[in-house]
Design an enzyme around this catalytic site. Structure first.
Site, PDB file in Angstrom:
ATOM      1  N   CYS A   1      -5.808  -2.560  -9.637  1.00  0.00           N
ATOM      2  CA  CYS A   1      -6.000  -3.943  -9.183  1.00  0.00           C
ATOM      3  C   CYS A   1      -6.263  -4.819 -10.412  1.00  0.00           C
ATOM      4  CB  CYS A   1      -7.162  -4.036  -8.196  1.00  0.00           C
ATOM      5  SG  CYS A   1      -7.588  -5.750  -7.828  1.00  0.00           S
TER       6      CYS A   1
ATOM      7  N   GLY B   1      -9.193 -10.167  -5.072  1.00  0.00           N
ATOM      8  CA  GLY B   1     -10.460  -9.703  -5.640  1.00  0.00           C
ATOM      9  C   GLY B   1     -11.145  -8.653  -4.781  1.00  0.00           C
TER      10      GLY B   1
ATOM     11  N   GLY C   1       6.590  -8.622  -4.764  1.00  0.00           N
ATOM     12  CA  GLY C   1       7.758  -9.140  -4.046  1.00  0.00           C
ATOM     13  C   GLY C   1       9.046  -8.678  -4.704  1.00  0.00           C
TER      14      GLY C   1
ATOM     15  N   SER D   1      -1.399  -0.751   0.437  1.00  0.00           N
ATOM     16  CA  SER D   1      -2.774  -1.250   0.498  1.00  0.00           C
ATOM     17  C   SER D   1      -2.828  -2.767   0.304  1.00  0.00           C
ATOM     18  CB  SER D   1      -3.582  -0.576  -0.609  1.00  0.00           C
ATOM     19  OG  SER D   1      -4.883  -1.116  -0.646  1.00  0.00           O
TER      20      SER D   1
ATOM     21  N   GLY E   1       8.383  -4.555  -4.221  1.00  0.00           N
ATOM     22  CA  GLY E   1       9.483  -5.421  -3.779  1.00  0.00           C
ATOM     23  C   GLY E   1      10.421  -4.829  -2.748  1.00  0.00           C
TER      24      GLY E   1
HETATM   25  C1  SIN Z   1      -6.902  -7.576  -4.691  1.00  0.00           C
HETATM   26  O1  SIN Z   1      -7.661  -7.367  -3.737  1.00  0.00           O
HETATM   27  O2  SIN Z   1      -7.183  -8.413  -5.571  1.00  0.00           O
HETATM   28  C2  SIN Z   1      -5.596  -6.854  -4.811  1.00  0.00           C
HETATM   29  C3  SIN Z   1      -5.772  -5.392  -4.737  1.00  0.00           C
HETATM   30  C4  SIN Z   1      -4.912  -4.598  -5.665  1.00  0.00           C
HETATM   31  O3  SIN Z   1      -4.090  -5.142  -6.396  1.00  0.00           O
HETATM   32  O4  SIN Z   1      -5.058  -3.382  -5.683  1.00  0.00           O
END
Ligand code: SIN
Length: 306
Positions: free
Chosen positions: A132, A73, A219, A22, A246
């Protein structure tokens, strides 16, 4: 691709253990210009929320040694737009459709699942983003509390029969606690790991490089952390694990599978080489041929600890 790469994650059949993670493939449109995505086991959509989100302000990414920091975000067009304009496209790619579900509250996650469940014929998996690190509420703050993980997964379990994969944060002291909580709540699989919370500083301005101050580190540098967590969880869980963190080569996939993963997600690598998913898949075919492996899933959980 041959049937040697076919795997099962619980009840979900995948053509290959290689899934695009994702946030690194959006809904597939951009990467489909580089290769036929149907060689993949699946594609996990950008994290979706009830309402569209513009994401965080200012600089949102920073290069690091052996990886990158992101603080996007959860920029996304919202679940309604996704259902109307992107879901059929993802389905047409002839690969597993994994919808990443994010939220800021308990009610947000329930609302998302209520909206997506009527489209279950077009969706293979709901990947619940409890990890996230770049939003103030929901996601990682829920995923780092085993009690909240169990509460939310149990509630979502009552709302859908779709497989629920719970994507967990590595920013905890004991990863087995939220993993077991997700299992107790009725999860079908665990996805390990999302990004590690990090910071980079501009030494001239003495300010963090990303405007949200912190971001998620991903990574090749995070791979050993992810493998350790997959291995720890595979020793205590009864449900399957999807490994992530990674991965850049077929050998990395093999390492994750030996540690206990039934499938894997490839993220940052696609941002460096857009055809990373294809290269890794072809590498796995060669690995199976060279090592006379009839089916790649025979590797899962074959780790022998000292
Ligand atoms: C983000 O959109 O800030 C990253 C999404 C995630 O880490 O799930």
């Amino acid at each position: 691709m041959s049937s040697r790469l076919n795997v099962k994650v619980g009840s979900v059949d995948l053509k290959s253990p290689v899934i695009l993670a994702s946030g690194t493939c959006n809904f597939g449109r951009e990467l489909s210009e580089y290769y036929d995505l149907s060689v993949l086991g699946g594609l996990s959509s950008k994290g979706l929320t009830i309402k569209p989100r513009a994401g965080n302000e200012g600089c949102r990414v920073a290069e690091c040694d052996s990886g990158m920091l992101n603080s996007v975000g959860l920029q996304n067009p919202g679940v309604d737009y996704f259902i109307e304009h992107e879901l059929d496209y993802m389905r047409s790619l002839n690969t597993g459709v994994i919808v990443n579900v994010a939220g800021h509250s308990f009610d947000d996650y329930c609302g998302m699942v209520r909206k997506l469940d009527p489209f279950k014929e077009k969706i293979d998996v709901l990947e619940i983003n409890l990890s996230c690190p770049n939003v103030k509420e929901g996601c990682m703050s829920i995923g780092s509390s085993p009690e909240q993980v169990k509460k939310i997964v149990s509630a979502l379990r009552d709302l859908t029969t779709l497989p629920l994969w719970i994507k967990l944060t590595p920013n905890v002291s004991d990863i087995t606690a939220p993993a077991l909580a997700a299992q107790e709540g009725g999860a079908d699989a665990i996805v390990l790991i999302n990004t590690l919370l990090g910071m980079r500083i501009n030494i001239k301005t003495r300010r963090p490089v990303v405007q949200n101050n912190t971001g998620g580190y991903s990574g090749p540098a995070v791979k050993p952390v992810a493998i350790r967590m997959v291995s720890e969880c595979s020793r205590v869980l009864d449900i399957p694990i999807v490994g992530c963190g990674g991965i850049e080569t077929a050998e990395d996939v093999v390492e994750f599978m030996i540690a206990g993963a039934s499938a894997v997600e490839v993220g940052t690598a696609s941002l460096i080489h857009p055809d990373a998913g294809l290269r890794i898949t072809e590498g796995l075919e060669r690995y199976c041929e060279d090592n006379k492996i009839e089916n790649i899933s025979s590797l899962t959980g074959t780790l022998e600890l000292w």
